[in-house]
Design a protein around this motif. Structure first.
Motif, PDB file in Angstrom:
ATOM      1  N   LEU A   1      -3.828  -5.926 -22.642  1.00  0.00           N
ATOM      2  CA  LEU A   1      -5.217  -5.949 -21.881  1.00  0.00           C
ATOM      3  C   LEU A   1      -5.119  -6.224 -20.280  1.00  0.00           C
ATOM      4  N   ARG A   2      -4.273  -7.342 -20.076  1.00  0.00           N
ATOM      5  CA  ARG A   2      -4.357  -7.594 -18.531  1.00  0.00           C
ATOM      6  C   ARG A   2      -3.684  -6.635 -17.691  1.00  0.00           C
ATOM      7  N   ASP A   3      -2.392  -5.985 -18.235  1.00  0.00           N
ATOM      8  CA  ASP A   3      -1.759  -5.193 -17.432  1.00  0.00           C
ATOM      9  C   ASP A   3      -2.443  -3.722 -17.457  1.00  0.00           C
ATOM     10  N   GLY A   4      -3.209  -3.465 -18.219  1.00  0.00           N
ATOM     11  CA  GLY A   4      -3.446  -2.090 -18.005  1.00  0.00           C
ATOM     12  C   GLY A   4      -4.444  -1.850 -16.665  1.00  0.00           C
ATOM     13  N   ALA A   5      -5.582  -2.769 -16.469  1.00  0.00           N
ATOM     14  CA  ALA A   5      -6.313  -2.440 -15.184  1.00  0.00           C
ATOM     15  C   ALA A   5      -5.471  -2.924 -14.201  1.00  0.00           C
ATOM     16  N   TYR A   6      -4.971  -4.093 -14.376  1.00  0.00           N
ATOM     17  CA  TYR A   6      -4.443  -4.749 -12.987  1.00  0.00           C
ATOM     18  C   TYR A   6      -3.237  -3.966 -12.424  1.00  0.00           C
ATOM     19  N   SER A   7      -2.490  -2.971 -13.260  1.00  0.00           N
ATOM     20  CA  SER A   7      -1.474  -2.350 -12.564  1.00  0.00           C
ATOM     21  C   SER A   7      -2.086  -1.322 -11.492  1.00  0.00           C
ATOM     22  N   PHE A   8      -3.329  -1.134 -11.303  1.00  0.00           N
ATOM     23  CA  PHE A   8      -3.784  -0.128 -10.559  1.00  0.00           C
ATOM     24  C   PHE A   8      -5.058  -0.555  -9.684  1.00  0.00           C
ATOM     25  N   LEU A   9      -5.789  -1.484 -10.266  1.00  0.00           N
ATOM     26  CA  LEU A   9      -6.882  -2.164  -9.739  1.00  0.00           C
ATOM     27  C   LEU A   9      -6.845  -2.890  -8.274  1.00  0.00           C
ATOM     28  N   ILE A  10      -5.588  -3.738  -8.532  1.00  0.00           N
ATOM     29  CA  ILE A  10      -5.420  -4.563  -7.479  1.00  0.00           C
ATOM     30  C   ILE A  10      -5.202  -4.072  -6.049  1.00  0.00           C
ATOM     31  N   SER A  11      -4.150  -3.182  -6.151  1.00  0.00           N
ATOM     32  CA  SER A  11      -3.749  -2.451  -4.997  1.00  0.00           C
ATOM     33  C   SER A  11      -5.011  -1.688  -4.196  1.00  0.00           C
ATOM     34  N   LEU A  12      -5.858  -1.078  -5.338  1.00  0.00           N
ATOM     35  CA  LEU A  12      -6.857  -0.175  -4.668  1.00  0.00           C
ATOM     36  C   LEU A  12      -8.019  -1.097  -4.119  1.00  0.00           C
ATOM     37  N   LEU A  13      -8.271  -2.362  -4.719  1.00  0.00           N
ATOM     38  CA  LEU A  13      -9.155  -3.295  -4.235  1.00  0.00           C
ATOM     39  C   LEU A  13      -8.864  -3.907  -2.899  1.00  0.00           C
ATOM     40  N   VAL A  14      -7.471  -3.902  -2.618  1.00  0.00           N
ATOM     41  CA  VAL A  14      -7.108  -4.348  -1.073  1.00  0.00           C
ATOM     42  C   VAL A  14      -7.393  -3.126  -0.225  1.00  0.00           C
ATOM     43  N   PHE A  15      -6.904  -1.950  -0.479  1.00  0.00           N
ATOM     44  CA  PHE A  15      -7.198  -0.974   0.518  1.00  0.00           C
ATOM     45  C   PHE A  15      -8.981  -0.762   0.462  1.00  0.00           C
ATOM     46  N   VAL A  16      -9.570  -1.042  -0.327  1.00  0.00           N
ATOM     47  CA  VAL A  16     -11.010  -0.725  -0.180  1.00  0.00           C
ATOM     48  C   VAL A  16     -11.647  -1.801   0.578  1.00  0.00           C
ATOM     49  N   ALA A  17     -11.214  -3.176   0.468  1.00  0.00           N
ATOM     50  CA  ALA A  17     -11.689  -4.206   1.428  1.00  0.00           C
ATOM     51  C   ALA A  17     -11.218  -4.149   2.744  1.00  0.00           C
ATOM     52  N   THR A  18      -9.882  -3.464   3.011  1.00  0.00           N
ATOM     53  CA  THR A  18      -9.433  -3.230   4.253  1.00  0.00           C
ATOM     54  C   THR A  18      -9.299  -2.048   4.925  1.00  0.00           C
ATOM     55  N   THR A  19      -9.481  -0.768   3.962  1.00  0.00           N
ATOM     56  CA  THR A  19      -9.363   0.535   4.447  1.00  0.00           C
ATOM     57  C   THR A  19      -8.171   0.840   5.362  1.00  0.00           C
ATOM     58  N   ASN A  20      -7.123   0.026   5.161  1.00  0.00           N
ATOM     59  CA  ASN A  20      -5.837  -0.039   6.016  1.00  0.00           C
ATOM     60  C   ASN A  20      -4.681   0.046   5.216  1.00  0.00           C
ATOM     61  N   GLU A  21      -3.897   1.273   5.148  1.00  0.00           N
ATOM     62  CA  GLU A  21      -2.649   1.104   4.484  1.00  0.00           C
ATOM     63  C   GLU A  21      -1.726   0.139   4.922  1.00  0.00           C
ATOM     64  N   LEU A  22      -1.571  -0.042   6.070  1.00  0.00           N
ATOM     65  CA  LEU A  22      -0.759  -1.136   6.685  1.00  0.00           C
ATOM     66  C   LEU A  22      -0.879  -2.496   6.074  1.00  0.00           C
ATOM     67  N   LYS A  23      -2.287  -2.839   5.931  1.00  0.00           N
ATOM     68  CA  LYS A  23      -2.516  -4.263   5.264  1.00  0.00           C
ATOM     69  C   LYS A  23      -2.271  -4.208   3.834  1.00  0.00           C
ATOM     70  N   LEU A  24      -2.354  -3.068   3.227  1.00  0.00           N
ATOM     71  CA  LEU A  24      -2.066  -3.098   1.681  1.00  0.00           C
ATOM     72  C   LEU A  24      -0.588  -3.343   1.666  1.00  0.00           C
ATOM     73  N   GLY A  25       0.327  -2.351   2.439  1.00  0.00           N
ATOM     74  CA  GLY A  25       1.853  -2.845   2.388  1.00  0.00           C
ATOM     75  C   GLY A  25       2.278  -4.227   2.800  1.00  0.00           C
ATOM     76  N   THR A  26       1.397  -5.029   3.822  1.00  0.00           N
ATOM     77  CA  THR A  26       1.555  -6.317   4.231  1.00  0.00           C
ATOM     78  C   THR A  26       1.445  -7.434   3.026  1.00  0.00           C
ATOM     79  N   TYR A  27       0.138  -6.822   2.293  1.00  0.00           N
ATOM     80  CA  TYR A  27      -0.345  -7.653   1.201  1.00  0.00           C
ATOM     81  C   TYR A  27       1.123  -7.635   0.101  1.00  0.00           C
TER      82      TYR A  27
END
Length: 397
Positions: free
Chosen positions: A223-249
């Motif tokens: 139940l945790r792994d299902g949405a966590y597997s894709f949602l966290i990295s997407l939230l980082v990009f939505v918050a920053t709109t920067n692929e490099l910051k996602l990579g740094t994260y």
């Protein structure tokens, strides 16, 4: 069935490392790539759901092949299909967003074939004495792969724009090819007895079987792994709109995970497994607190580091205890493929419920606050898993 830490164990870890590296290189950014083509949370959810359906189908029907025929070919098929997935993404380009179902089926089949074979071979090359150590190395290699590859991929995209995605997907294709070639040095594992389709269902229904409790605990974990597997990295990009910051994260959180996996894999002993699972699960749930203050890059980074530091305390014992059940008796060892399928279906049930819930919630509200509350709720599910498994861990001890 006694296994030892030998060349085959190390080679299996190297093949896993290449697979993890290639996935980390591009897998982190596949959802971002699709999001940039069409910013729709539900679409990303459907992409993840199709993957889980495809993965489940491979586990269901691939179990017979893995047990009765050549499990190494199944491992190679998984790596090859992953390469085909990225080749198709390259060919489709901006049209990829219109082929979500095909791409989800391909990626899910790749993950299913690889993990079905890997989990069975992993059981065969380890035993109860070295399983925690092997799990620690799996986490260590996974963290190392996701530490450097996404950061380099983010730098590539930041430098070359959309062309960077082409370079990145091509690099993954090359790494997958190397993994397939190296896998031929893994020895062919002897086939087992006839595959019994009814075993997973019977064990799940049998309330006196430890697998009844284990399946429910795995579903809670899923139940945790299902949405966590894709949602966290997407939230980082939505918050920053920067692929490099996602990579740094990913780089920073993976460094934390690498250190934690090393420490837990090396020092967590049998008599600490039960308490370690509880502490890790509770700490993972509490890691969400910074996101209730605000959702920006720094709070997401604090969240990621918190999860990375604490999750090995839960994941390593949970994985080891589950696989130790496969070695409890000669009959369990003979049925290890069926038990591997049963284990995956426990996780799969939880993951699918999680993703379906996400899609439904996103049709109602796409606000960040709603997403954070959703993450907080499913983030507490490993606590239920740990509580369910605690008694079983102590009985094994």
């Amino acid at each position: 069935m006694q296994a030892k830490w030998d060349t085959q164990s190390r080679l299996l870890l190297i093949v896993y490392g290449l697979f993890a590296c290639a996935n980390a290189c591009s897998g982190t950014f596949v959802n971002v790539f699709l999001w940039k083509l069409k910013p729709d949370y539900a679409l990303i959810g459907w992409f993840a759901l199709v993957q889980q359906l495809s993965l489940g189908a491979i586990f269901m029907f691939g179990g017979k092949w893995v047990k009765e025929y050549n499990k190494m070919n199944c491992l190679r098929l998984g790596i090859i299909l992953a390469g085909v997935f990225y080749a198709v993404v390259l060919l489709l380009g901006k049209q990829a967003v219109h082929w979500i179902w095909l791409l989800g089926l391909l990626l899910g089949a790749a993950m299913g074939a690889f993990w079905l074979a890997f989990n069975v071979v992993y059981f065969e090359v380890t035993d109860a004495d070295n399983r925690d150590r092997f799990n620690g190395w799996v986490g260590l290699i996974g963290s190392a792969s996701t530490m450097v590859a996404p950061w380099l991929a983010g730098l590539l995209i930041a430098s070359f724009g959309e062309t960077g995605y082409t370079f990145m997907f091509t690099a993954s294709l090359v790494i997958f090819t190397c993994g397939v070639v190296l896998s031929f040095w893994l020895k062919k594992r002897p086939p087992g007895q006839a595959y019994v389709w009814s075993i997973p269902l019977k064990l799940w229904q049998n309330r006196s079987s430890p697998w009844h409790t284990t399946c429910r605990a795995l579903a809670a974990q899923g139940l945790r792994d299902g949405a966590y597997s894709f949602l966290i990295s997407l939230l980082v990009f939505v918050a920053t709109t920067n692929e490099l910051k996602l990579g740094t994260y990913t780089l920073i959180s993976s460094i934390a995970a690498l250190l934690s996996y090393y420490a837990v894999g090396r020092w967590l002993k049998w008599n600490y497994r039960a308490n370690g699972m509880i502490v890790g699960a509770v700490a993972m749930a509490l890691a969400i607190i910074p996101l209730f203050v605000r959702v920006d890059y720094h709070s997401l980074l604090a969240f990621g580091i918190g999860m990375a530091l604490t999750s090995p305390l839960f994941i390593i014992p949970m994985t080891s205890v589950t696989f130790d059940l496969m070695g409890q008796s000669e009959q369990a060892v003979n049925n290890r493929v069926e038990l591997t399928v049963l284990r995956e279906f426990g996780l799969l049930a939880g993951r699918m419920v999680s993703i379906v819930a996400f899609i439904i919630i996103m049709s109602w509200s796409t606000s960040i606050q709603t997403i954070v509350v959703f993450l907080a709720v499913i983030g507490c599910m490993p606590v239920i898993s740990a509580l369910m498994m605690r008694k079983l861990v102590r009985q094994q001890k």
